[in-house]
Scaffold this motif. Structure first.
Motif, PDB file in Angstrom:
ATOM      1  N   LEU A 342       0.839  -1.191   0.000  1.00  0.00           N
ATOM      2  CA  LEU A 342       0.000   0.000   0.000  1.00  0.00           C
ATOM      3  C   LEU A 342       0.881   1.250   0.000  1.00  0.00           C
ATOM      4  CD1 LEU A 342      -2.865   1.181   0.249  1.00  0.00           C
ATOM      5  CD2 LEU A 342      -2.569   1.113   2.728  1.00  0.00           C
ATOM      6  N   LYS A 343       0.629   2.136  -0.953  1.00  0.00           N
ATOM      7  CA  LYS A 343       1.374   3.391  -1.035  1.00  0.00           C
ATOM      8  C   LYS A 343       0.436   4.547  -0.706  1.00  0.00           C
ATOM      9  CE  LYS A 343       4.533   1.692  -4.619  1.00  0.00           C
ATOM     10  NZ  LYS A 343       5.035   1.905  -5.998  1.00  0.00           N
ATOM     11  N   LYS A 344       0.916   5.467   0.114  1.00  0.00           N
ATOM     12  CA  LYS A 344       0.110   6.619   0.521  1.00  0.00           C
ATOM     13  C   LYS A 344       0.786   7.898   0.053  1.00  0.00           C
ATOM     14  CE  LYS A 344       0.235   8.394   4.675  1.00  0.00           C
ATOM     15  NZ  LYS A 344       0.096   8.586   6.131  1.00  0.00           N
ATOM     16  N   THR A 345       0.030   8.759  -0.623  1.00  0.00           N
ATOM     17  CA  THR A 345       0.539  10.048  -1.066  1.00  0.00           C
ATOM     18  C   THR A 345      -0.396  11.137  -0.548  1.00  0.00           C
ATOM     19  OG1 THR A 345       1.386   9.037  -3.099  1.00  0.00           O
ATOM     20  CG2 THR A 345       1.206  11.440  -3.060  1.00  0.00           C
ATOM     21  N   VAL A 346       0.150  12.107   0.168  1.00  0.00           N
ATOM     22  CA  VAL A 346      -0.636  13.219   0.696  1.00  0.00           C
ATOM     23  C   VAL A 346      -0.499  14.407  -0.252  1.00  0.00           C
ATOM     24  CG1 VAL A 346      -0.974  14.804   2.627  1.00  0.00           C
ATOM     25  CG2 VAL A 346      -0.292  12.432   3.057  1.00  0.00           C
ATOM     26  N   ASN A 347      -1.623  14.883  -0.768  1.00  0.00           N
ATOM     27  CA  ASN A 347      -1.633  16.031  -1.677  1.00  0.00           C
ATOM     28  C   ASN A 347      -2.273  17.225  -0.990  1.00  0.00           C
ATOM     29  OD1 ASN A 347      -0.496  14.558  -3.850  1.00  0.00           O
ATOM     30  ND2 ASN A 347      -2.505  13.683  -4.337  1.00  0.00           N
ATOM     31  N   LEU A 348      -1.448  18.209  -0.618  1.00  0.00           N
ATOM     32  CA  LEU A 348      -1.921  19.425   0.037  1.00  0.00           C
ATOM     33  C   LEU A 348      -1.220  20.632  -0.580  1.00  0.00           C
ATOM     34  CD1 LEU A 348      -2.005  18.538   3.853  1.00  0.00           C
ATOM     35  CD2 LEU A 348      -3.955  19.177   2.426  1.00  0.00           C
ATOM     36  N   PRO A 349      -1.903  21.771  -0.665  1.00  0.00           N
ATOM     37  CA  PRO A 349      -1.245  22.992  -1.166  1.00  0.00           C
ATOM     38  C   PRO A 349      -0.300  23.542  -0.102  1.00  0.00           C
ATOM     39  CG  PRO A 349      -3.459  23.495  -0.423  1.00  0.00           C
ATOM     40  CD  PRO A 349      -3.319  22.002  -0.341  1.00  0.00           C
ATOM     41  N   GLU A 364      -6.157  15.853  -0.427  1.00  0.00           N
ATOM     42  CA  GLU A 364      -6.558  14.450  -0.408  1.00  0.00           C
ATOM     43  C   GLU A 364      -5.376  13.571  -0.031  1.00  0.00           C
ATOM     44  OE1 GLU A 364      -7.766  13.409  -4.350  1.00  0.00           O
ATOM     45  OE2 GLU A 364      -5.715  13.332  -5.114  1.00  0.00           O
ATOM     46  N   ILE A 365      -5.722  12.381   0.463  1.00  0.00           N
ATOM     47  CA  ILE A 365      -4.738  11.318   0.622  1.00  0.00           C
ATOM     48  C   ILE A 365      -5.042  10.280  -0.443  1.00  0.00           C
ATOM     49  CG2 ILE A 365      -3.816   9.513   2.107  1.00  0.00           C
ATOM     50  CD1 ILE A 365      -4.459  11.159   4.501  1.00  0.00           C
ATOM     51  N   LEU A 366      -4.034   9.918  -1.205  1.00  0.00           N
ATOM     52  CA  LEU A 366      -4.184   8.978  -2.320  1.00  0.00           C
ATOM     53  C   LEU A 366      -3.545   7.652  -1.923  1.00  0.00           C
ATOM     54  CD1 LEU A 366      -5.142   8.959  -5.333  1.00  0.00           C
ATOM     55  CD2 LEU A 366      -2.773   9.432  -5.933  1.00  0.00           C
ATOM     56  N   TYR A 367      -4.359   6.586  -1.913  1.00  0.00           N
ATOM     57  CA  TYR A 367      -3.853   5.245  -1.622  1.00  0.00           C
ATOM     58  C   TYR A 367      -3.842   4.429  -2.910  1.00  0.00           C
ATOM     59  CZ  TYR A 367      -4.700   6.338   3.316  1.00  0.00           C
ATOM     60  OH  TYR A 367      -4.684   6.911   4.554  1.00  0.00           O
ATOM     61  N   THR A 368      -2.717   3.802  -3.216  1.00  0.00           N
ATOM     62  CA  THR A 368      -2.616   2.949  -4.397  1.00  0.00           C
ATOM     63  C   THR A 368      -1.993   1.625  -4.001  1.00  0.00           C
ATOM     64  OG1 THR A 368      -0.470   3.926  -4.961  1.00  0.00           O
ATOM     65  CG2 THR A 368      -2.423   4.861  -6.031  1.00  0.00           C
ATOM     66  N   ALA A 369      -2.383   0.576  -4.752  1.00  0.00           N
ATOM     67  CA  ALA A 369      -1.852  -0.763  -4.479  1.00  0.00           C
ATOM     68  C   ALA A 369      -1.869  -1.571  -5.764  1.00  0.00           C
ATOM     69  CB  ALA A 369      -2.680  -1.470  -3.414  1.00  0.00           C
ATOM     70  N   GLY A 370      -0.737  -2.176  -6.122  1.00  0.00           N
ATOM     71  CA  GLY A 370      -0.674  -2.991  -7.322  1.00  0.00           C
ATOM     72  C   GLY A 370      -1.068  -2.199  -8.545  1.00  0.00           C
ATOM     73  N   GLU A 371      -1.860  -2.833  -9.397  1.00  0.00           N
ATOM     74  CA  GLU A 371      -2.322  -2.181 -10.622  1.00  0.00           C
ATOM     75  C   GLU A 371      -3.720  -1.612 -10.458  1.00  0.00           C
ATOM     76  OE1 GLU A 371      -2.011  -5.026 -13.710  1.00  0.00           O
ATOM     77  OE2 GLU A 371       0.175  -5.161 -13.618  1.00  0.00           O
TER      78      GLU A 371
END
Length: 408
Positions: A342-349, A364-371
């Motif tokens: 699980l990868k977490k990316t925080v997107n804030l100005p 937003e917080i973006l969670y990605t996993a695999g494809e």
């Protein structure tokens, strides 16, 4: 040739006493060794198929046997695919079409408006709820009759209420918005048509979107429900047996035509994680969905998210110099396919301009996993910050400022 000569050539020479028994013992021993070697070979070859469908290696998960033209098992949270076959094949999907019809209805506005059934609405074929021209019921009850009993007459009514003759166009527009690249609709109910098709992957994407709508989710997850038709109460039992037979089942829709065969879209939630399963043309779909759900929940890894994320942002031109921000989510963990990370990316100005409203979405917080696709969790402002008022200058202050500029 004499009997003794034949026996000698075959090494089966008869002798007195126990000679015949010893000969047969030698043959039995040779047969036993051969069978043992064959068994070892089969065992070694079987061990190479670890994790294959319907087979199991030591400690490996068992992917159940699935006989379907196409199927998929997907995470409802991240879109990650746990298992599947021909997931992008364009196939008829029968009455699972009504998931799209119901989603458009749920998004169309108030669901408690009354609608009067027209003769054109009930002039359809296939499975019917039993409506008659002149019947009156709400859009919510029409959705309930369509999703629980797969009424094609109810689907026609929903289409008339939501967009009339433009409803099919709306269906295809929504499909494009969701990224359903292998889908095309020609009717709201799923009646056979060569130009009416979808894929297992696309139907799973549609199911993900539909589950996010609380009105749709509440209706499709009901094992039984009551509707009012012209003041008369009708009791309906959902044709989706999985709601009564599968642990954690929360929907969604059955379907069948001779051309499409048995089609089924299901969803289940266990320990806070949700999986979606789609099978197209699968004669044993009830068992397959139960087995696939058990497989997914049994082999997936649960990884924590950050439902209590808190941060601080600078504010420009406000009555306060900073504002606290947080996430609004009850999602504590995600179910991921074994081995996925699980990868977490925080997107804030870097900062915000005042005014800032309480609850305003700021990132937003973006969670990605695999494809799989991304899961987005909104970050909102915890409190409001008003804009700083600029004091108005009088005439003399303005004039003084003007001379000060000239002096420079």
């Amino acid at each position: 040739m004499k009997r003794r000569e034949i026996a000698a050539k075959l090494d089966r020479r008869p002798r007195r006493g126990a000679s015949w028994e010893r000969a047969w013992d030698r043959q039995a021993a040779r047969r036993g060794v051969a069978l043992l070697l064959a068994g070892l070979l089969l065992f070694s070859f079987g061990g190479e198929a670890r994790g294959a469908e319907g087979e199991k290696g030591a400690g490996d998960p068992v992917l159940p046997k699935v006989e379907a033209d196409a199927y998929i098992l997907m995470s409802a949270d991240t879109g990650e695919v746990f298992a599947g076959k021909d997931i992008h094949a364009q196939l008829p999907m029968a009455s699972t079409t009504k998931i799209m019809t119901g989603l458009l209805a749920a998004e169309s506005g108030p669901l408690d408006q009354l609608y009067t059934v027209s003769a054109e609405d009930v002039n359809t074929e296939g499975s019917m709820l039993g409506l008659k021209a002149g019947d009156q019921l709400t859009l919510r009850d029409l959705m309930t009759g369509m999703l629980l009993k797969s009424g094609n007459d109810a689907a026609a009514c929903v289409a008339s209420v939501v967009a009339g003759d433009q409803f099919v166009e709306r269906m295809n527009e929504k499909a494009a918005q969701l990224g359903m690249a292998d889908t095309h609709f020609t009717n709201p109910s799923g009646l056979p048509d060569d130009a009416h098709y979808s894929s297992a992957y696309d139907m799973a994407i549609l199911a993900r979107a539909a589950l996010q709508n609380p009105d749709f989710a509440a209706i499709c997850g009901s094992s039984e429900a009551a509707i009012a038709v012209s003041g008369t109460r009708w009791h309906l039992r959902n044709s989706n047996r999985l709601l009564r037979e599968m642990e954690g089942a929360v929907g969604m829709k059955t379907g069948f035509t001779k051309k499409a065969g048995r089609c089924l879209v299901s969803a289940a939630t266990r320990d806070g994680a949700t999986l979606i399963c789609v099978t197209l043309h699968c004669y044993d779909d009830w068992r397959v969905h139960k087995d696939l759900m058990d497989y997914g929940f049994g082999t997936g890894d649960r990884q924590p998210t950050d439902p209590t994320y808190v941060a601080t942002l600078d504010v420009v031109g406000g009555t306060a110099e900073t504002v606290s921000v947080r996430v609004e989510s009850d999602l504590e963990e995600l179910l991921l396919k074994d081995g996925s990370a699980l990868k977490k990316t925080v997107n804030l100005p870097p900062f915000l301009y005042a005014p800032v409203a309480e609850g305003q979405v700021v990132g937003e917080i973006l969670y990605t996993a695999g494809e799989g696709e991304a899961l987005r969790v909104e970050i909102v402002a915890s409190q409001g910050v008003a804009a700083k008022e600029t004091p108005k200058k009088g005439f003399w202050q303005w004039l003084l400022g003007l001379f000060q500029k000239k002096d420079r």
